[in-house]
Design a protein around this motif. Structure first.
Motif, mmCIF file in Angstrom:
data_model
loop_
_atom_site.group_PDB
_atom_site.id
_atom_site.type_symbol
_atom_site.label_atom_id
_atom_site.label_comp_id
_atom_site.label_asym_id
_atom_site.label_seq_id
_atom_site.Cartn_x
_atom_site.Cartn_y
_atom_site.Cartn_z
ATOM 1 N N ILE A 420 0.843 -1.201 0.000
ATOM 2 C CA ILE A 420 0.000 0.000 0.000
ATOM 3 C C ILE A 420 0.876 1.248 0.000
ATOM 4 O O ILE A 420 0.644 2.201 -0.759
ATOM 5 N N VAL A 421 1.917 1.259 0.853
ATOM 6 C CA VAL A 421 2.828 2.418 0.899
ATOM 7 C C VAL A 421 3.541 2.581 -0.437
ATOM 8 O O VAL A 421 3.687 3.699 -0.946
ATOM 9 N N GLN A 422 3.978 1.469 -1.019
ATOM 10 C CA GLN A 422 4.665 1.541 -2.313
ATOM 11 C C GLN A 422 3.734 2.083 -3.385
ATOM 12 O O GLN A 422 4.118 2.935 -4.198
ATOM 13 N N ALA A 423 2.481 1.613 -3.389
ATOM 14 C CA ALA A 423 1.523 2.067 -4.388
ATOM 15 C C ALA A 423 1.215 3.553 -4.214
ATOM 16 O O ALA A 423 1.204 4.318 -5.188
ATOM 17 N N CYS A 424 0.995 3.991 -2.965
ATOM 18 C CA CYS A 424 0.659 5.402 -2.734
ATOM 19 C C CYS A 424 1.851 6.313 -3.021
ATOM 20 O O CYS A 424 1.675 7.445 -3.479
ATOM 21 N N ASP A 425 3.071 5.850 -2.775
ATOM 22 C CA ASP A 425 4.264 6.614 -3.128
ATOM 23 C C ASP A 425 4.323 6.824 -4.636
ATOM 24 O O ASP A 425 4.629 7.921 -5.120
ATOM 25 N N ALA A 426 4.009 5.755 -5.386
ATOM 26 C CA ALA A 426 4.003 5.867 -6.846
ATOM 27 C C ALA A 426 2.895 6.788 -7.325
ATOM 28 O O ALA A 426 3.085 7.587 -8.245
ATOM 29 N N ILE A 427 1.706 6.709 -6.680
ATOM 30 C CA ILE A 427 0.582 7.570 -7.084
ATOM 31 C C ILE A 427 0.927 9.037 -6.856
ATOM 32 O O ILE A 427 0.719 9.891 -7.718
ATOM 33 N N SER A 428 1.482 9.352 -5.689
ATOM 34 C CA SER A 428 1.817 10.738 -5.370
ATOM 35 C C SER A 428 2.892 11.284 -6.292
ATOM 36 O O SER A 428 2.842 12.446 -6.695
ATOM 37 N N GLY A 429 3.868 10.448 -6.627
ATOM 38 C CA GLY A 429 4.968 10.923 -7.459
ATOM 39 C C GLY A 429 4.630 10.995 -8.931
ATOM 40 O O GLY A 429 5.267 11.726 -9.683
#
Length: 521
Positions: A420-429
């Motif tokens: 989830i953290v990896q996915a949200c990091d990618a979404i934000s970036g």
């Protein structure tokens, strides 16, 4: 008269007797001292002889011990070398035996190889004759087929290959469509799996870190004051702040260069105060930098506390709160790190709530996932691993530590919060406008994108629009059918995924236009 003579004689006689007595006593005293001296000398000699005897015995014992020790060492060394010689002899014997066995095996293998060569040569002759016979039969059959079909062998082969290619493309396209339709039908059941395994791959980091700050001044005359006599002011400022001050021909601007954004901010604010004050000299510079540093440190703590209060995160270690505040002065790919971390924390909480997971832990992991980038230490570790070690040091939850360390796949994911953290990091970036790109690399990526589409047959023109998020492809209607245009969009998207790196996703639109023109006269 006689009495006087008698008295004198008595005195003389008394003196002589006294002299004799005193001489006798003196001789006796001397003899006694002589005897005592001789006794003492004899005693000293005797003691010296005893001491010499003891020293002699000690030296003899030491010599014997040294002799025995050397003898034992010599015997030990001799035994060791003897054992080593025996072991080497045994190794040599074994090697000789192995070599003899290998030689005998090689001889048998050579004999078998010679016999096999003879058999192979005989079989090759037979095969050669059979091949000649088969070639004759094949030539006869080809000539018969050419007469029947009125086509040469090359023409028939080319027609067959083109037919097979068209059939393969048709079957592949239909098969791909079936797979896509099946995935759409089953997407509701596999929603969690799709979110956790695919969304995390939707972005690729692509930019550089910002390592300079610009300090604007009202006029170029102030540059001279900042530099100082023989450059002493600028050297004092660089020594106090740990950054490089670049004073060049840029009008009304000074460049502050350094990898630490906090130091750059301290240098910028210190320059601002010095220019406002007007008193610029080394002592004043040190004073202003000291005050600015203290103010920045207080501001960092205040920013960190305000951030964790806004996000509703409790029980965070003071050092971690300080690192959260330092994110305010750090940029990642042109995106402010604190804003990025706040955004990731909120996305993680939302996504975890939708999936029925612990939203508070997900929000905590999202906020702390990039703390390795603002660590005061700079070991040779990736920022994800460094952040994980810092979280462990300050007693964070195991799931939070794993999510921090695994958000760039440096360590294995052990909980559902990590993807989830990896996915949200990618979404934000990867959202449009979040991160900056260098103009040259941006233009190059657009050109590469258009060149990739133009490499396909039937493509007339193509345009990269929406900042490279969409590719419009115009095809020749005479050479590309509607069915082929669908296949073309799929193949272009697959080639983009394989050959290019880009943030987010790229929409590929293939446009096929037919025009019918008639004139009324």
């Amino acid at each position: 008269m006689d009495n006087i003579i008698y008295t004198i004689a008595l005195l003389v006689l008394g003196g002589v007797i006294g002299l004799l007595v005193s001489r006798f006593l003196l001789k006796r005293s001397v003899d006694k001292k002589k005897n005592e001296a001789e006794d003492k000398a004899a005693l000293i000699v005797k003691e010296a002889e005893l001491t010499a005897e003891n020293i002699k015995k000690d030296r003899i014992l030491e010599a014997k011990e040294k002799y025995l020790k050397l003898k034992a060492e010599f015997e030990e060394e001799s035994n060791r070398k003897k054992n080593q010689i025996i072991a080497n002899e045994q190794k040599l014997k074994k090697r000789d035996e192995q070599l003899n066995k290998q030689i005998s095996q090689n001889k048998r293998a050579e004999a078998e190889l010679d016999s096999m060569k003879e058999n192979v040569a005989a079989q090759m002759d037979i095969l050669k004759k059979r091949k000649e016979d088969m070639d004759k039969i094949k030539e006869q059959q080809i000539s018969i087929l050419e007469k029947v079909s009125n086509l040469t062998a090359d023409e028939a082969r080319n027609q067959l290959m083109e037919t097979l290619k068209d059939e393969a493309r048709t079957h592949a396209s239909s098969h791909i469509k079936e797979i896509i339709e099946e995935a759409k039908l089953t997407s509701a059941k596999e929603a969690k799996k799709i979110v956790l395994q695919t969304i995390q791959r939707t972005a690729t980091e692509h930019a550089i870190e910002n390592c300079v700050s610009i300090f604007n001044i009202e006029s170029d005359d102030i540059k001279g004051k900042i530099i100082g006599r023989e450059g002493r002011n600028i050297r004092a400022l660089e020594a106090a702040t740990g950054v490089e001050i670049i004073v060049d021909d840029t009008p009304e601007a000074i460049i502050i260069s350094g990898f630490d954004p906090v130091r750059r901010e301290i240098a910028r604010l210190s320059l601002h105060r010095l220019v406002q004050d007007g008193r610029i000299h080394p002592a004043r510079i040190e004073e202003i930098v000291g005050k600015t540093t203290k103010n920045i440190e207080e501001e960092i703590v205040e920013i960190g506390e305000r951030t964790v209060i806004d996000l509703g995160i409790h029980g965070l270690h003071p050092e971690l709160i300080k690192m959260v505040g330092r994110m305010r002065f750090r940029s990642s790919y042109g995106q402010n790190l604190l804003q990025h971390s706040r955004e990731v924390a909120k996305l993680c909480a939302t996504l975890a709530s939708e999936l029925g997971l612990n939203a508070k832990l997900a929000k905590r992991a999202g906020l702390l996932h990039d703390i390795g980038k603002v660590s005061p230490e700079e070991p040779e570790l990736p920022h994800a691993i460094l952040g994980m070690e810092l979280a462990k040091k300050y007693k964070e939850n195991k799931e939070v530590c794993n999510a921090i360390g695994a958000h760039h796949d440096e360590v294995e994911m052990t909980s559902l919060i990590s993807p989830i953290v990896q996915a949200c990091d990618a979404i934000s970036g990867s959202r449009p406008g979040a991160r900056r790109e260098i103009m040259e690399s941006y233009i190059k990526r657009l050109k590469d994108l258009e060149a990739l589409a133009l490499s396909f047959d039937g493509v007339n023109k193509c345009y990269a629009i929406q900042a490279g998020r969409e590719l419009r492809v115009l095809v020749d209607a005479d050479h590309v059918t509607d069915k082929q245009s669908e296949d073309l969009s799929f193949h272009i998207s697959q080639k983009i995924e394989k050959d290019m790196q880009y943030p987010g996703q790229i929409k590929v639109t293939v446009i096929r236009e037919t025009r019918s023109v008639a004139f009324a006269k």
